[in-house]
Every structure is written in structure tokens, then in C-alpha cells.
Design a protein around this motif. Structure first.
Motif, PDB file in Angstrom:
ATOM      1  N   GLY A  48      -4.971  -4.118 -11.529  1.00  0.00           N
ATOM      2  CA  GLY A  48      -5.929  -5.034 -10.905  1.00  0.00           C
ATOM      3  C   GLY A  48      -6.637  -5.914 -11.928  1.00  0.00           C
ATOM      4  O   GLY A  48      -7.082  -7.018 -11.624  1.00  0.00           O
ATOM      5  N   ASP A 118     -17.922  -3.504  -5.163  1.00  0.00           N
ATOM      6  CA  ASP A 118     -18.214  -4.170  -3.896  1.00  0.00           C
ATOM      7  C   ASP A 118     -16.906  -4.423  -3.160  1.00  0.00           C
ATOM      8  O   ASP A 118     -15.828  -4.233  -3.731  1.00  0.00           O
ATOM      9  N   PRO A 119     -16.971  -4.854  -1.892  1.00  0.00           N
ATOM     10  CA  PRO A 119     -15.723  -4.954  -1.115  1.00  0.00           C
ATOM     11  C   PRO A 119     -14.675  -5.884  -1.741  1.00  0.00           C
ATOM     12  O   PRO A 119     -13.477  -5.598  -1.644  1.00  0.00           O
ATOM     13  N   ILE A 120     -15.096  -6.951  -2.385  1.00  0.00           N
ATOM     14  CA  ILE A 120     -14.119  -7.895  -2.942  1.00  0.00           C
ATOM     15  C   ILE A 120     -13.438  -7.283  -4.172  1.00  0.00           C
ATOM     16  O   ILE A 120     -12.222  -7.381  -4.335  1.00  0.00           O
ATOM     17  N   VAL A 121     -14.225  -6.644  -5.011  1.00  0.00           N
ATOM     18  CA  VAL A 121     -13.647  -5.975  -6.187  1.00  0.00           C
ATOM     19  C   VAL A 121     -12.714  -4.847  -5.740  1.00  0.00           C
ATOM     20  O   VAL A 121     -11.635  -4.643  -6.311  1.00  0.00           O
ATOM     21  N   ARG A 122     -13.117  -4.132  -4.686  1.00  0.00           N
ATOM     22  CA  ARG A 122     -12.275  -3.033  -4.193  1.00  0.00           C
ATOM     23  C   ARG A 122     -10.944  -3.541  -3.645  1.00  0.00           C
ATOM     24  O   ARG A 122      -9.965  -2.802  -3.596  1.00  0.00           O
ATOM     25  N   ASN A 123     -10.917  -4.795  -3.214  1.00  0.00           N
ATOM     26  CA  ASN A 123      -9.659  -5.363  -2.711  1.00  0.00           C
ATOM     27  C   ASN A 123      -8.583  -5.414  -3.780  1.00  0.00           C
ATOM     28  O   ASN A 123      -7.398  -5.402  -3.473  1.00  0.00           O
ATOM     29  N   TRP A 124      -8.980  -5.537  -5.024  1.00  0.00           N
ATOM     30  CA  TRP A 124      -7.989  -5.805  -6.055  1.00  0.00           C
ATOM     31  C   TRP A 124      -7.938  -4.706  -7.119  1.00  0.00           C
ATOM     32  O   TRP A 124      -6.896  -4.420  -7.683  1.00  0.00           O
TER      33      TRP A 124
ATOM     34  N   THR B  54      -5.889 -11.569   0.866  1.00  0.00           N
ATOM     35  CA  THR B  54      -7.030 -10.770   0.424  1.00  0.00           C
ATOM     36  C   THR B  54      -8.018 -11.587  -0.398  1.00  0.00           C
ATOM     37  O   THR B  54      -7.611 -12.254  -1.353  1.00  0.00           O
ATOM     38  N   PRO B  55      -9.307 -11.536  -0.071  1.00  0.00           N
ATOM     39  CA  PRO B  55     -10.286 -12.203  -0.944  1.00  0.00           C
ATOM     40  C   PRO B  55     -10.377 -11.506  -2.303  1.00  0.00           C
ATOM     41  O   PRO B  55     -10.464 -10.277  -2.361  1.00  0.00           O
ATOM     42  N   MET B  65      -1.048 -14.051 -12.505  1.00  0.00           N
ATOM     43  CA  MET B  65      -0.923 -13.019 -11.475  1.00  0.00           C
ATOM     44  C   MET B  65      -0.728 -13.630 -10.087  1.00  0.00           C
ATOM     45  O   MET B  65      -0.309 -12.939  -9.162  1.00  0.00           O
ATOM     46  N   SER B 129     -21.564  -8.191   0.414  1.00  0.00           N
ATOM     47  CA  SER B 129     -22.431  -7.501  -0.541  1.00  0.00           C
ATOM     48  C   SER B 129     -21.994  -7.695  -1.994  1.00  0.00           C
ATOM     49  O   SER B 129     -22.754  -7.397  -2.909  1.00  0.00           O
TER      50      SER B 129
END
Lengths: 302, 153
Positions: A48, A118-124, B54-55, B65, B129
Motif C-alpha cells: 500500500g 482513517d477510512p481512506i488510508v484503510r482503503n489502500w 476506491t478513494p 502504481m 473522518s
């Protein structure tokens, strides 16, 4: 940059960009291993990238070659195999949080994932990347220590298994050798258990001041087995082995859980930093250990 | 290295350095300055774009990438001249003040509503968030997303 890159960087002296690096996409695990062998210890696996790229910007990491494994969808899975849950190393944090089977067997992992970044970081960001980064404040390292998981590491000569508690050899260091890749985490599924994870952080999405996870198995009202994982608290191998030894075989009373918390606090070595003084962190180790044990027991039906 | 990225439905092939960050590829390589470059540490979310479905925070993703993948930026949110309901919501509910966080907020909101067409207020707050509004205008951002959910998703 496109075309005249050097002029652009020179005109933007404040820009944080990684240093020059070579890049290649791996097309299979075998290909990634071949590349690691060819380019040696100055090459790094790029998953990631949410730890590695910030470290490259700050020159805390300066690999000469990045081997991008994001195309290796064969490392992206969560499956049940007999009495094990198997998590591919390239599984994104968001996939772990979204997985119903993970929540069914390991509430501790959903508790932890809800408070990882956070949710965006968790996405990747990936499970394997977080483990291999080996930050001493990383959450899943404590959760997998509590669950007594096993890491599967692939090298040129084949795969080997390492206990979660033997995976880290120190801050930012693991047993993964330069020509090896972490490919899977295996978690034993045992009936009658419950688990929980709690983290204290200064603000949403932040690294923990301290965090503790626990998994407990009851037989009648006695603790048949227990795993306790701590992170950011200076616990050896992310675990509270002395507290586990105390609790195993004892009745699951509030007094015994509190005593286990005390033992966990006495046996960890938190350091003072910008997140708090050592005695406050030791206090967190005690209180959080008792709380997660209590919650894990309630989830075990105890 | 040579890469090809499909941005808002159009293929772009460029020669880039492997160290180039996706946010700089979009802004300086393609001139798509709607995606903003904020903290550069994957904290603020001003740089959020979609990578495939995906964001992601594009200050922490290499352009390399994205090679062979699709990227969606705020420039790809409207359908021709018709604003996306999320954009309409931000217009109706005063969802932006300085506008710096707005593109990232809207792309996350679009993703949320695609997966959860009727989110609760708490779910909207959780979804955004990882993104910071430097004007602290969160109330109206949340209202804007909820407006979009009630008006065409």
C-alpha cells in the motif's frame, strides 16, 4: 514529472518527494522473489505504501528499487481453511473491517480496524505492509499476538511459518529476510472464545498512546486459555505473557482480571514521548488490559 | 518509465520518474488542478481521488502504481453539464467556504453514497473522518452529503 522534471523540483524546494528510485511491477510472488534476489537488500517491496512512501519522503527510507506487488491479487483474500482463518498479506485494512467472517470469529480485529488510521488510508494500506513495517505502535501486531497467529513467509527455497510473537525482532525489524516476502497470516479458530481491542489515542485516526487486545477461552467459569497483546506500550513481542500465565486456570472474576492488568503493566516498558509520560502509559496498560479481558469474556458468553 | 493512466475516462500516456506522486502527476502532468495538494502526509485528504473504485490519498500513491488503472478526479464528477447530486448538495447547503477540501470531500461522499445510498449522519461523519476542512465547516459538509442522499443519491 513529465519532461523537465529537474527544473520543476528545483523550483519547489519545500516539496517533499521521494529520492530517485527504480521501480518494477511484480507479476507473481515468484517474480517478486526473483526481483528481490536480483536487486538485493536495497530493494523494498511496495504494497500500500502508506508507511514506506512517507518514510521515503523524509529520507528515513531510501531504497534503490521498489518492487510493486499491488498487482498480486493472489495475495488478497480472507478464507476459512479447516480450523484456520487465512488472511493474504495484500488484504487491505478496509477488507478486513468489511469481512463478516472476520467479525464472526475475531471481534478483536474489527475493534482494531475501526481505529486504525482513517477510512481512506484503510482503503489502500495493507495487513502485510503494516506487519512488515513493524512500527512498535502498530495495532494488528498486538491483535495477532493476542490471537497467537502464525505468519507465512515465502522465500526462494519455499515457505516457512513463524509465530506472530516471533515475527518482530525489534522496532521496524522483522524476521523476514531480504529475499523473502510475508504472504499470509493464519489465525487459529477455537470454539468458546471471545475477543476485544481498545485503544487510547489523542485524536481520531492517530497512533495509539496505548492499546491492548485480548482473546479469552472459558471452560465453565475458569479461564482455559487467554492471549493478551499490547502495542505502543513497550511490551516484549507485543504480548503480556506474564499476565496470561497468571490468568490461565483461574476463575474469570473481576479481581483476577484487574490483577492480570497490574501484571501486564508491571512487565511492559513504555517510554515517555510526545504522546505521554511512561507512568501514564503504564496506567493505560493496566486499565485497558482489564477492560478488554472483561469485554472479551462478555463476548465469549462468560 | 512510461505509464498509461485512464483519468476520468481518457487514457493519458506519459514518461515519468518512478518517484513521481500521483497528486503531482494529475496536477502538474495533466493540468487537473481540481485535486488539491495539502499536508503531503496522508492526513488531510485534500488530495483524495479514486484509484479504480476506491478513494485514496494521492500524495501517498506513486503515479507508477496507477499505471494501467483508472483514476477519477473531481473533474470527472459532473456528467457533461449536469452536476453530480453531491456537487448540487454542496451548492445547496453551503458545503464549502474556502473550497480547499471540497474536491476530496465530494469524491469520498460520492463513494459513500454509491455504497450506502441512505447513510446516517454518523456514517457520513465516519466516512469523511480522514479529511480535514481547514474552515471547520463540517456541519454543512455533512448536510450537503445528506442532501445529496435525499436528492438523487
Amino acid at each position: 514529472m513529465t519532461g523537465g522534471s529537474d527544473e520543476w523540483w528545483e523550483g519547489n524546494a519545500a516539496v517533499q518527494v521521494p529520492a530517485q528510485v527504480e521501480y518494477e511491477k511484480a507479476t507473481s510472488v515468484e517474480h517478486a522473489l526473483t526481483l528481490l534476489t536480483r536487486y538485493g537488500p536495497e530493494s523494498r517491496i511496495l504494497a500500500g505504501g502508506h508507511s514506506l512512501i512517507p518514510m521515503m519522503k523524509l529520507r528515513l527510507a531510501q531504497p534503490e528499487m521498489l518492487i510493486d506487488i499491488n498487482g498480486l491479487t493472489e495475495l488478497c483474500y480472507i478464507t476459512l481453511a479447516g480450523n484456520q482463518l487465512r488472511i493474504g498479506a495484500l488484504t487491505r485494512h478496509a477488507q478486513l473491517l468489511d469481512s463478516a467472517v472476520v467479525g464472526q470469529y475475531f471481534a478483536i480485529l474489527h475493534d482494531a480496524e475501526r481505529v486504525i488510521a482513517d477510512p481512506i488510508v484503510r482503503n489502500w494500506g495493507t495487513v502485510g505492509g503494516s506487519l512488515c513495517q513493524a512500527d512498535p505502535s502498530e495495532d494488528l501486531s498486538a491483535a495477532f499476538a493476542a490471537l497467537k497467529g502464525t505468519m507465512v513467509i515465502q522465500g526462494p527455497g519455499g515457505a516457512r511459518e513463524v509465530a506472530a510473537r516471533e515475527f518482530h525482532t525489534g522496532p521496524y525489524q522483522t524476521v523476514v529476510r531480504p529475499a523473502e516476502i510475508l504472504i499470509e497470516v493464519r489465525l487459529p479458530i477455537r470454539a468458546g472464545g471471545g475477543s476485544s481491542y481498545r485503544k487510547v489515542a489523542r485524536r481520531a485516526g492517530d497512533w495509539p498512546v496505548g492499546a491492548v487486545g485480548a482473546a479469552v477461552w472459558l471452560e465453565r467459569d475458569v479461564v482455559a486459555d487467554v492471549g493478551i497483546g499490547l502495542t505502543a506500550l513497550g511490551a516484549r513481542n507485543f504480548a503480556a505473557a506474564e499476565a496470561e500465565d497468571y490468568l490461565r486456570g483461574r476463575p474469570a472474576t473481576a479481581d483476577n482480571l484487574d490483577r492480570a492488568g497490574q501484571i501486564a503493566a508491571e512487565n511492559c516498558r513504555p517510554v515517555a514521548d510526545q504522546r505521554g509520560p511512561a507512568d501514564y502509559k503504564r496506567h493505560l496498560a493496566r486499565v485497558l488490559t482489564a477492560r478488554v479481558l472483561s469485554e472479551a469474556l462478555s463476548r465469549a458468553g462468560g | 518509465m512510461k505509464l498509461t493512466v485512464t483519468v476520468n475516462g481518457t487514457d493519458h500516456t506519459r514518461e515519468v520518474e518512478p518517484r513521481l506522486l500521483l497528486i503531482h502527476f494529475l496536477r502538474d502532468g495533466l493540468g487537473l488542478t481540481g485535486s488539491h495538494w495539502g499536508c503531503d502526509t496522508s492526513n488531510c485528504g485534500a488530495c483524495v481521488v479514486w484509484l479504480d473504485e476506491t478513494p485514496v490519498k494521492s500524495c501517498t500513491v506513486l503515479a507508477a502504481m496507477a499505471d494501467g488503472h483508472r483514476v477519477r478526479t473531481v473533474e470527472g464528477l459532473a456528467d457533461g453539464g449536469r452536476l453530480d447530486p453531491v456537487q448540487e448538495g454542496f451548492t445547496q447547503c453551503h458545503g464549502l467556504q474556502c473550497g480547499f477540501c471540497t474536491p476530496g470531500m465530494m469524491l469520498t461522499a460520492r463513494w459513500l453514497l454509491d455504497h450506502n445510498p441512505s447513510p446516517s449522519e454518523a456514517e457520513v461523519r465516519e466516512a469523511i473522518s480522514g479529511q480535514i476542512c481547514r474552515c471547520t465547516g463540517y456541519e454543512n459538509i455533512v448536510r450537503s452529503v445528506l442532501w445529496a442522499s435525499r436528492n438523487g443519491g
